[in-house]
Design a protein around this motif. Structure first.
Motif, PDB file in Angstrom:
ATOM      1  N   PRO A  91      51.316  28.068  50.148  1.00 25.53           N
ATOM      2  CA  PRO A  91      50.857  28.083  48.900  1.00 25.53           C
ATOM      3  C   PRO A  91      51.499  26.666  48.264  1.00 25.53           C
ATOM      4  CG  PRO A  91      51.611  30.370  48.998  1.00 25.53           C
ATOM      5  CD  PRO A  91      51.785  29.552  50.270  1.00 25.53           C
ATOM      6  N   THR A  92      51.009  26.189  47.165  1.00 24.90           N
ATOM      7  CA  THR A  92      51.360  24.844  46.820  1.00 24.90           C
ATOM      8  C   THR A  92      52.845  24.966  46.251  1.00 24.90           C
ATOM      9  OG1 THR A  92      50.872  22.998  45.440  1.00 24.90           O
ATOM     10  CG2 THR A  92      50.457  25.225  44.543  1.00 24.90           C
ATOM     11  N   GLY A  93      53.797  24.280  46.653  1.00 22.22           N
ATOM     12  CA  GLY A  93      55.146  24.440  46.203  1.00 22.22           C
ATOM     13  C   GLY A  93      56.050  25.046  47.319  1.00 22.22           C
ATOM     14  N   TYR A  94      55.551  25.597  48.366  1.00 21.51           N
ATOM     15  CA  TYR A  94      56.143  26.371  49.408  1.00 21.51           C
ATOM     16  C   TYR A  94      55.357  26.184  50.775  1.00 21.51           C
ATOM     17  CZ  TYR A  94      58.153  30.448  52.038  1.00 21.51           C
ATOM     18  OH  TYR A  94      58.703  31.237  52.855  1.00 21.51           O
ATOM     19  N   THR A  95      55.626  24.809  51.180  1.00 21.62           N
ATOM     20  CA  THR A  95      54.973  24.204  52.091  1.00 21.62           C
ATOM     21  C   THR A  95      55.749  23.622  53.320  1.00 21.62           C
ATOM     22  OG1 THR A  95      55.073  22.000  51.141  1.00 21.62           O
ATOM     23  CG2 THR A  95      53.042  23.402  50.893  1.00 21.62           C
ATOM     24  N   ARG A  96      57.222  23.809  53.556  1.00 22.01           N
ATOM     25  CA  ARG A  96      58.054  23.439  54.441  1.00 22.01           C
ATOM     26  C   ARG A  96      57.808  24.008  55.781  1.00 22.01           C
ATOM     27  NH1 ARG A  96      62.446  19.650  54.385  1.00 22.01           N
ATOM     28  NH2 ARG A  96      63.163  19.592  56.502  1.00 22.01           N
ATOM     29  N   ALA A  97      57.236  25.223  55.956  1.00 20.40           N
ATOM     30  CA  ALA A  97      57.096  25.591  57.578  1.00 20.40           C
ATOM     31  C   ALA A  97      55.535  25.045  57.771  1.00 20.40           C
ATOM     32  CB  ALA A  97      56.827  27.517  57.296  1.00 20.40           C
ATOM     33  N   ALA A  98      54.606  24.743  57.028  1.00 18.64           N
ATOM     34  CA  ALA A  98      53.505  23.911  57.533  1.00 18.64           C
ATOM     35  C   ALA A  98      53.523  22.637  57.925  1.00 18.64           C
ATOM     36  CB  ALA A  98      52.692  24.192  56.332  1.00 18.64           C
ATOM     37  N   THR A  99      54.647  21.962  57.016  1.00 20.24           N
ATOM     38  CA  THR A  99      54.913  20.348  57.354  1.00 20.24           C
ATOM     39  C   THR A  99      55.949  20.196  58.673  1.00 20.24           C
ATOM     40  OG1 THR A  99      56.745  20.417  55.715  1.00 20.24           O
ATOM     41  CG2 THR A  99      54.633  19.485  54.787  1.00 20.24           C
ATOM     42  N   LEU A 123      54.746  44.079  40.991  1.00 21.43           N
ATOM     43  CA  LEU A 123      54.922  42.780  40.585  1.00 21.43           C
ATOM     44  C   LEU A 123      53.903  42.134  39.791  1.00 21.43           C
ATOM     45  CD1 LEU A 123      56.095  41.497  44.029  1.00 21.43           C
ATOM     46  CD2 LEU A 123      57.583  42.595  42.454  1.00 21.43           C
ATOM     47  N   ARG A 124      54.386  41.325  38.603  1.00 22.03           N
ATOM     48  CA  ARG A 124      53.444  40.644  37.830  1.00 22.03           C
ATOM     49  C   ARG A 124      53.265  39.180  38.389  1.00 22.03           C
ATOM     50  NH1 ARG A 124      53.327  39.281  31.320  1.00 22.03           N
ATOM     51  NH2 ARG A 124      51.255  38.380  31.612  1.00 22.03           N
ATOM     52  N   PRO A 125      52.025  38.732  38.626  1.00 18.07           N
ATOM     53  CA  PRO A 125      51.999  37.517  39.436  1.00 18.07           C
ATOM     54  C   PRO A 125      51.548  36.366  38.553  1.00 18.07           C
ATOM     55  CG  PRO A 125      49.868  38.398  39.534  1.00 18.07           C
ATOM     56  CD  PRO A 125      50.791  39.478  38.995  1.00 18.07           C
ATOM     57  N   THR A 126      51.831  35.070  38.815  1.00 20.08           N
ATOM     58  CA  THR A 126      51.298  34.120  38.076  1.00 20.08           C
ATOM     59  C   THR A 126      50.799  33.194  39.222  1.00 20.08           C
ATOM     60  OG1 THR A 126      51.704  32.314  36.602  1.00 20.08           O
ATOM     61  CG2 THR A 126      53.612  32.879  38.082  1.00 20.08           C
ATOM     62  N   THR A 127      49.588  32.165  38.911  1.00 23.26           N
ATOM     63  CA  THR A 127      48.668  31.504  39.739  1.00 23.26           C
ATOM     64  C   THR A 127      49.564  30.132  40.102  1.00 23.26           C
ATOM     65  OG1 THR A 127      46.999  32.548  38.722  1.00 23.26           O
ATOM     66  CG2 THR A 127      46.664  30.471  40.029  1.00 23.26           C
ATOM     67  N   LEU A 128      49.388  29.873  41.394  1.00 23.19           N
ATOM     68  CA  LEU A 128      49.512  28.551  41.984  1.00 23.19           C
ATOM     69  C   LEU A 128      48.373  28.106  42.146  1.00 23.19           C
ATOM     70  CD1 LEU A 128      52.679  29.633  44.303  1.00 23.19           C
ATOM     71  CD2 LEU A 128      52.675  28.447  41.995  1.00 23.19           C
ATOM     72  N   GLY A 129      47.876  26.827  41.541  1.00 24.20           N
ATOM     73  CA  GLY A 129      46.555  26.198  41.818  1.00 24.20           C
ATOM     74  C   GLY A 129      45.470  27.169  41.212  1.00 24.20           C
ATOM     75  N   GLY A 130      44.181  26.544  41.466  1.00 23.72           N
ATOM     76  CA  GLY A 130      42.949  27.123  40.752  1.00 23.72           C
ATOM     77  C   GLY A 130      42.676  28.641  41.237  1.00 23.72           C
ATOM     78  N   HIS A 131      43.712  29.423  41.489  1.00 26.34           N
ATOM     79  CA  HIS A 131      43.355  30.816  42.081  1.00 26.34           C
ATOM     80  C   HIS A 131      42.374  31.489  41.191  1.00 26.34           C
ATOM     81  CE1 HIS A 131      44.248  33.997  44.683  1.00 26.34           C
ATOM     82  NE2 HIS A 131      44.746  34.868  43.720  1.00 26.34           N
ATOM     83  N   GLN A 132      41.544  32.105  42.081  1.00 24.27           N
ATOM     84  CA  GLN A 132      40.646  33.257  41.184  1.00 24.27           C
ATOM     85  C   GLN A 132      40.854  34.543  41.383  1.00 24.27           C
ATOM     86  OE1 GLN A 132      36.334  31.858  40.919  1.00 24.27           O
ATOM     87  NE2 GLN A 132      36.964  30.650  42.803  1.00 24.27           N
ATOM     88  N   TRP A 133      41.403  35.326  40.666  1.00 25.58           N
ATOM     89  CA  TRP A 133      41.831  36.767  40.860  1.00 25.58           C
ATOM     90  C   TRP A 133      40.777  37.742  41.327  1.00 25.58           C
ATOM     91  CZ3 TRP A 133      46.486  37.549  42.246  1.00 25.58           C
ATOM     92  CH2 TRP A 133      47.635  36.630  41.566  1.00 25.58           C
ATOM     93  N   SER A 134      39.620  37.328  40.679  1.00 22.71           N
ATOM     94  CA  SER A 134      38.738  38.230  41.073  1.00 22.71           C
ATOM     95  C   SER A 134      38.227  38.310  42.571  1.00 22.71           C
ATOM     96  CB  SER A 134      37.225  37.709  40.474  1.00 22.71           C
ATOM     97  OG  SER A 134      36.795  36.413  40.635  1.00 22.71           O
ATOM     98  N   THR A 135      38.571  37.123  43.419  1.00 21.30           N
ATOM     99  CA  THR A 135      38.307  37.145  44.651  1.00 21.30           C
ATOM    100  C   THR A 135      39.495  37.704  45.694  1.00 21.30           C
ATOM    101  OG1 THR A 135      39.532  34.775  45.138  1.00 21.30           O
ATOM    102  CG2 THR A 135      36.935  34.648  44.266  1.00 21.30           C
TER     103      THR A 135
END
Length: 347
Positions: free
Chosen positions: A29-37, A92-104
């Motif tokens: 998820p955006t901001g948590y990309t170290r493993a991917a890079t 847990l109450r979440p907050t979105t990272l990026g244009g996340h659609q919770w309905s999906t």
């Protein structure tokens, strides 16, 4: 000669599909990309290149060639969520990272990554998901969503004892699969599918299958989903193409089996001459393509322009249906995109 080219292309497409499965299995998820890079750095080094990771986290690698520097960009950050707070009932109450659609994501399995390295699984649900209990459906919007941990927790203190805290990352299960008919289904095809295509190009260059007619670099960004992924590129860049997802939907010509060439999105028109050149190449090669306008889209290359770089800019990508949802594309769309990119760097 033709059969050898066809065999090489099929091998590259298989490699791209394999890279997609690997990349989507790495939570980023955006901001948590170290493993991917980390994975990108290792993969590119194994090919014989010298990738560099910026302070921001973007990965840049020069593939070779001389003159008229071109940057091809894709992003490996994805949509996701973060722990906003821990409820008294242990959810847990979440907050979105990026244009996340919770309905999906209502009913989706997820994983929580804590700052001390612990990993917990859970499920995303609205506050009253049971049809046998709810008087009426609960709308799947952020304030009504919560994460139920797969742990025996009933209070905020129980969750805190697990080491979970505000700011921890929540990643959705990608559920990646490629069908026998060639359909590619997964979360985060935006943009790990095109990142895999660029890895396929890098491998072809390293193996001597593609000769570069100009200086070509790849840029893998990590903040595209929040708008500033491509804000920094090499100073000598003359041209930049964002290789991202092509939109499929109402009033658009692209399908999942095509390569999309974007003429305009929410940031305005793309470079007219570059769009023309790309469409001419696609037509000459008899690729399945569409030129489209995306009304609700922004790309890495627009962040580059906003940062003040004087470049020609373009946007292409394989057709992806149901963007920011459980997405779907097709290996034919991958093929058409790869062939367009391959032809462009060789002309």
């Amino acid at each position: 000669m033709g059969s050898n080219i066809d065999a090489s292309l099929e091998e590259t497409l298989s490699y791209i599909a394999g890279q997609l499965k690997t990349l989507t299995s790495i939570a980023s998820p955006t901001g948590y990309t170290r493993a991917a890079t980390d994975y990108l750095m290792e993969t590119l080094r194994d090919m014989g290149f010298g990738p560099e990771r910026s302070n921001k986290g973007n990965v840049l690698v020069e593939l070779g060639g001389e003159g008229e520097p071109l940057v091809l960009a894709s992003h490996v950050d994805t949509l996701g969520a973060m722990v906003r707070s821990i409820k008294d009932n242990g959810r847990l109450r979440p907050t979105t990272l990026g244009g996340h659609q919770w309905s999906t994501a209502d009913g989706e399995n997820c994983t929580v990554y804590t700052r001390d390295g612990n990993v917990y699984t859970g499920v995303v649900l609205n506050t009253e998901p049971s049809a046998h209990v709810a008087d009426e459906p609960v709308k799947a919007i952020e304030k009504n969503m919560e994460i139920l941990l797969d742990e025996n927790v009933d209070s905020k203190d129980d969750v805190l004892e697990l080491g979970i805290q505000t700011g921890d990352i929540i990643a959705m299960d990608p559920r990646t699969t490629v069908t026998e008919s060639g359909y590619i289904k997964s979360r985060f095809l935006d943009d790990k599918l095109s990142a895999s295509i660029l890895l396929g190009l890098a491998r072809a260059v390293a193996d001597g299958e593609v000769s570069l007619s100009r200086k070509v670099s790849l840029l893998f960004t990590v903040y595209e989903e929040v708008g500033h992924g491509g804000a920094f590129v090499p100073a000598d860049t003359r041209e930049m193409i964002s290789v991202d997802m092509g939109c499929v939907g109402d009033d658009l010509g692209c399908t999942e089996r095509m390569v999309s060439i974007c003429a305009k999105d929410s940031g305005g028109p793309y470079n007219y001459d570059l769009v023309t050149t790309l469409s001419n190449i696609a037509r000459e090669l008899e690729l399945d393509y569409a030129i489209d306008v995306y009304p609700h889209y922004g790309s890495d290359v627009e962040a580059t322009l906003s940062a003040g770089y004087d470049i020609r800019h373009g946007l292409i990508g394989p057709g992806v249906y149901a963007s920011h949802n459980y997405e779907r594309s097709h290996i034919d769309g991958v093929r058409n995109t790869y062939e367009l990119v391959r032809a462009y760097v060789q002309r």
